[in-house]
Design a protein around this motif. Structure first.
Motif, PDB file in Angstrom:
ATOM      1  N   LEU A 193       0.738  -1.223  -0.077  1.00 36.83           N
ATOM      2  CA  LEU A 193       0.247   0.108  -0.173  1.00 36.83           C
ATOM      3  C   LEU A 193       0.803   1.441   0.054  1.00 36.83           C
ATOM      4  O   LEU A 193       0.779   2.195  -0.929  1.00 36.83           O
ATOM      5  CB  LEU A 193      -0.942   0.040   1.260  1.00 36.83           C
ATOM      6  N   ILE A 194       2.044   1.173   0.600  1.00 33.93           N
ATOM      7  CA  ILE A 194       2.660   2.295   0.979  1.00 33.93           C
ATOM      8  C   ILE A 194       3.514   2.815  -0.421  1.00 33.93           C
ATOM      9  O   ILE A 194       3.458   3.819  -0.905  1.00 33.93           O
ATOM     10  CB  ILE A 194       3.978   2.295   2.028  1.00 33.93           C
ATOM     11  N   LYS A 195       4.062   1.731  -1.262  1.00 39.44           N
ATOM     12  CA  LYS A 195       4.358   1.755  -2.325  1.00 39.44           C
ATOM     13  C   LYS A 195       3.702   2.158  -3.522  1.00 39.44           C
ATOM     14  O   LYS A 195       4.022   3.028  -4.244  1.00 39.44           O
ATOM     15  CB  LYS A 195       5.612   0.487  -2.799  1.00 39.44           C
ATOM     16  N   MET A 196       2.572   1.919  -3.564  1.00 44.59           N
ATOM     17  CA  MET A 196       1.274   2.327  -4.261  1.00 44.59           C
ATOM     18  C   MET A 196       0.900   3.721  -4.256  1.00 44.59           C
ATOM     19  O   MET A 196       1.065   4.476  -5.138  1.00 44.59           O
ATOM     20  CB  MET A 196       0.022   1.630  -4.405  1.00 44.59           C
ATOM     21  N   ARG A 197       1.250   4.044  -2.947  1.00 46.58           N
ATOM     22  CA  ARG A 197       0.866   5.751  -2.572  1.00 46.58           C
ATOM     23  C   ARG A 197       1.950   6.538  -2.831  1.00 46.58           C
ATOM     24  O   ARG A 197       1.722   7.754  -3.091  1.00 46.58           O
ATOM     25  CB  ARG A 197       0.264   5.665  -1.196  1.00 46.58           C
ATOM     26  N   GLU A 198       3.058   6.066  -3.083  1.00 46.60           N
ATOM     27  CA  GLU A 198       4.369   6.740  -3.247  1.00 46.60           C
ATOM     28  C   GLU A 198       4.456   6.960  -4.566  1.00 46.60           C
ATOM     29  O   GLU A 198       5.289   7.829  -5.090  1.00 46.60           O
ATOM     30  CB  GLU A 198       5.777   5.783  -2.652  1.00 46.60           C
ATOM     31  N   ASN A 199       3.698   6.363  -5.473  1.00 52.81           N
ATOM     32  CA  ASN A 199       3.679   6.460  -7.064  1.00 52.81           C
ATOM     33  C   ASN A 199       2.676   7.549  -7.446  1.00 52.81           C
ATOM     34  O   ASN A 199       1.554   7.366  -7.245  1.00 52.81           O
ATOM     35  CB  ASN A 199       3.467   5.243  -7.642  1.00 52.81           C
ATOM     36  N   PRO A 200       3.004   8.783  -7.765  1.00 58.93           N
ATOM     37  CA  PRO A 200       2.163   9.773  -8.205  1.00 58.93           C
ATOM     38  C   PRO A 200       1.098   9.581  -9.271  1.00 58.93           C
ATOM     39  O   PRO A 200      -0.014  10.018  -9.308  1.00 58.93           O
ATOM     40  CB  PRO A 200       3.100  11.099  -8.572  1.00 58.93           C
ATOM     41  N   LEU A 201       1.518   8.549 -10.119  1.00 49.38           N
ATOM     42  CA  LEU A 201       0.624   8.102 -11.307  1.00 49.38           C
ATOM     43  C   LEU A 201      -0.639   7.397 -10.535  1.00 49.38           C
ATOM     44  O   LEU A 201      -1.848   7.243 -11.353  1.00 49.38           O
ATOM     45  CB  LEU A 201       1.203   7.131 -11.962  1.00 49.38           C
ATOM     46  N   LEU A 202      -0.503   6.972  -9.234  1.00 56.24           N
ATOM     47  CA  LEU A 202      -1.667   6.283  -8.600  1.00 56.24           C
ATOM     48  C   LEU A 202      -2.465   7.119  -7.865  1.00 56.24           C
ATOM     49  O   LEU A 202      -3.303   6.791  -6.950  1.00 56.24           O
ATOM     50  CB  LEU A 202      -1.216   5.017  -7.982  1.00 56.24           C
ATOM     51  N   ASP A 203      -2.241   8.465  -7.705  1.00 54.82           N
ATOM     52  CA  ASP A 203      -2.682   9.258  -6.684  1.00 54.82           C
ATOM     53  C   ASP A 203      -4.188   9.473  -6.828  1.00 54.82           C
ATOM     54  O   ASP A 203      -4.982   9.410  -5.794  1.00 54.82           O
ATOM     55  CB  ASP A 203      -2.394  10.799  -6.848  1.00 54.82           C
ATOM     56  N   GLU A 226      -5.824   2.461  10.322  1.00 50.37           N
ATOM     57  CA  GLU A 226      -4.611   2.219   9.851  1.00 50.37           C
ATOM     58  C   GLU A 226      -4.455   2.371   8.531  1.00 50.37           C
ATOM     59  O   GLU A 226      -3.667   2.882   7.762  1.00 50.37           O
ATOM     60  CB  GLU A 226      -3.963   1.276  10.503  1.00 50.37           C
ATOM     61  N   LEU A 227      -5.313   1.396   7.747  1.00 49.41           N
ATOM     62  CA  LEU A 227      -5.372   1.266   6.550  1.00 49.41           C
ATOM     63  C   LEU A 227      -5.536   2.631   5.688  1.00 49.41           C
ATOM     64  O   LEU A 227      -5.145   3.091   4.808  1.00 49.41           O
ATOM     65  CB  LEU A 227      -6.063   0.371   5.849  1.00 49.41           C
ATOM     66  N   PHE A 228      -6.588   3.320   6.395  1.00 53.22           N
ATOM     67  CA  PHE A 228      -6.931   4.629   5.647  1.00 53.22           C
ATOM     68  C   PHE A 228      -5.810   5.518   5.931  1.00 53.22           C
ATOM     69  O   PHE A 228      -5.238   6.546   5.157  1.00 53.22           O
ATOM     70  CB  PHE A 228      -7.983   5.118   6.343  1.00 53.22           C
ATOM     71  N   GLU A 229      -5.102   5.488   7.022  1.00 47.85           N
ATOM     72  CA  GLU A 229      -3.704   6.274   7.327  1.00 47.85           C
ATOM     73  C   GLU A 229      -2.566   6.008   6.041  1.00 47.85           C
ATOM     74  O   GLU A 229      -1.732   6.849   5.848  1.00 47.85           O
ATOM     75  CB  GLU A 229      -3.325   6.190   8.532  1.00 47.85           C
ATOM     76  N   TYR A 230      -2.509   4.848   5.757  1.00 52.37           N
ATOM     77  CA  TYR A 230      -1.731   4.435   4.715  1.00 52.37           C
ATOM     78  C   TYR A 230      -2.014   4.583   3.267  1.00 52.37           C
ATOM     79  O   TYR A 230      -1.091   4.433   2.457  1.00 52.37           O
ATOM     80  CB  TYR A 230      -1.377   2.709   4.799  1.00 52.37           C
ATOM     81  N   GLY A 231      -3.163   5.115   3.187  1.00 47.65           N
ATOM     82  CA  GLY A 231      -3.667   5.430   1.871  1.00 47.65           C
ATOM     83  C   GLY A 231      -5.013   4.712   1.173  1.00 47.65           C
ATOM     84  O   GLY A 231      -5.152   4.888   0.102  1.00 47.65           O
ATOM     85  N   ALA A 232      -5.399   3.778   1.971  1.00 46.97           N
ATOM     86  CA  ALA A 232      -6.582   3.020   1.273  1.00 46.97           C
ATOM     87  C   ALA A 232      -7.709   3.959   1.262  1.00 46.97           C
ATOM     88  O   ALA A 232      -7.898   4.815   2.061  1.00 46.97           O
ATOM     89  CB  ALA A 232      -6.920   1.920   2.186  1.00 46.97           C
ATOM     90  N   ASN A 233      -8.577   3.768   0.334  1.00 47.42           N
ATOM     91  CA  ASN A 233      -9.649   4.815   0.191  1.00 47.42           C
ATOM     92  C   ASN A 233     -11.321   4.067   0.699  1.00 47.42           C
ATOM     93  O   ASN A 233     -12.064   4.563   0.964  1.00 47.42           O
ATOM     94  CB  ASN A 233     -10.109   4.987  -1.504  1.00 47.42           C
ATOM     95  N   ARG A 234     -11.182   2.715   0.740  1.00 50.87           N
ATOM     96  CA  ARG A 234     -12.157   2.102   1.214  1.00 50.87           C
ATOM     97  C   ARG A 234     -11.832   0.726   1.682  1.00 50.87           C
ATOM     98  O   ARG A 234     -10.872   0.035   1.219  1.00 50.87           O
ATOM     99  CB  ARG A 234     -13.238   2.111  -0.157  1.00 50.87           C
TER     100      ARG A 234
END
Length: 151
Positions: A78-88, A106-114
């Protein structure tokens, strides 16, 4: 790659990362029941998912991510995906049997949307996926999907 519900509507590109073959089949069958044309790509682990995301010219419209898979911890993926600006603007939906509010936060804090809970009821899964895609369609032109939980 499997095409599901072929119509004239926008065709969604959907990625599912889940190591359980039975869960993959149930997910695929449930998607066939909703009124959303899509192409589904399935990955057995986070490393294969990330490799595809890094080497593809196009990005998916939505990613469903199981929490517990071999080869890579969910948080690293999840962190690696959210570090990729193409996946914003690509919604990442955690799809898991676990239902722990602290973990979901915690998942939402890491960048999950749902968060979409795996359910024992096929009809419940179909309904949850239908609501999820309807929400994604509403948000597609404005911003990432709102953070929420579908159980």
């Amino acid at each position: 790659m499997i095409t599901i519900n072929n119509t004239t509507q926008k065709k969604w590109s959907v990625y599912l990362a889940d190591d359980d073959v039975t869960d993959q089949e149930i997910f695929r069958d449930a998607l066939k029941e909703i009124d959303t044309p899509l192409t589904l790509n399935v990955f057995n682990n986070g490393i294969d998912l990330l490799t595809r995301l890094e080497n593809s010219e196009t990005q998916p419209d939505v990613i469903f991510l199981d929490l517990y898979m071999p080869k890579m911890d969910w948080s690293d993926c999840l962190i690696k995906m959210r570090e990729n600006p193409l996946l914003d603007y690509v919604p990442i939906i955690v799809y898991s049997t676990e239902f722990d509010i602290d973990r979901i936060e915690e998942l939402f804090e890491y960048g999950a949307n749902r968060y979409l809970r795996k359910t024992a009821s096929f009809d419940s899964l179909v309904s949850s996926l239908d609501r999820t895609f309807n929400s994604l369609k509403r948000n597609a032109n404005s911003a990432p999907a709102l953070i929420n939980i579908v159980v």
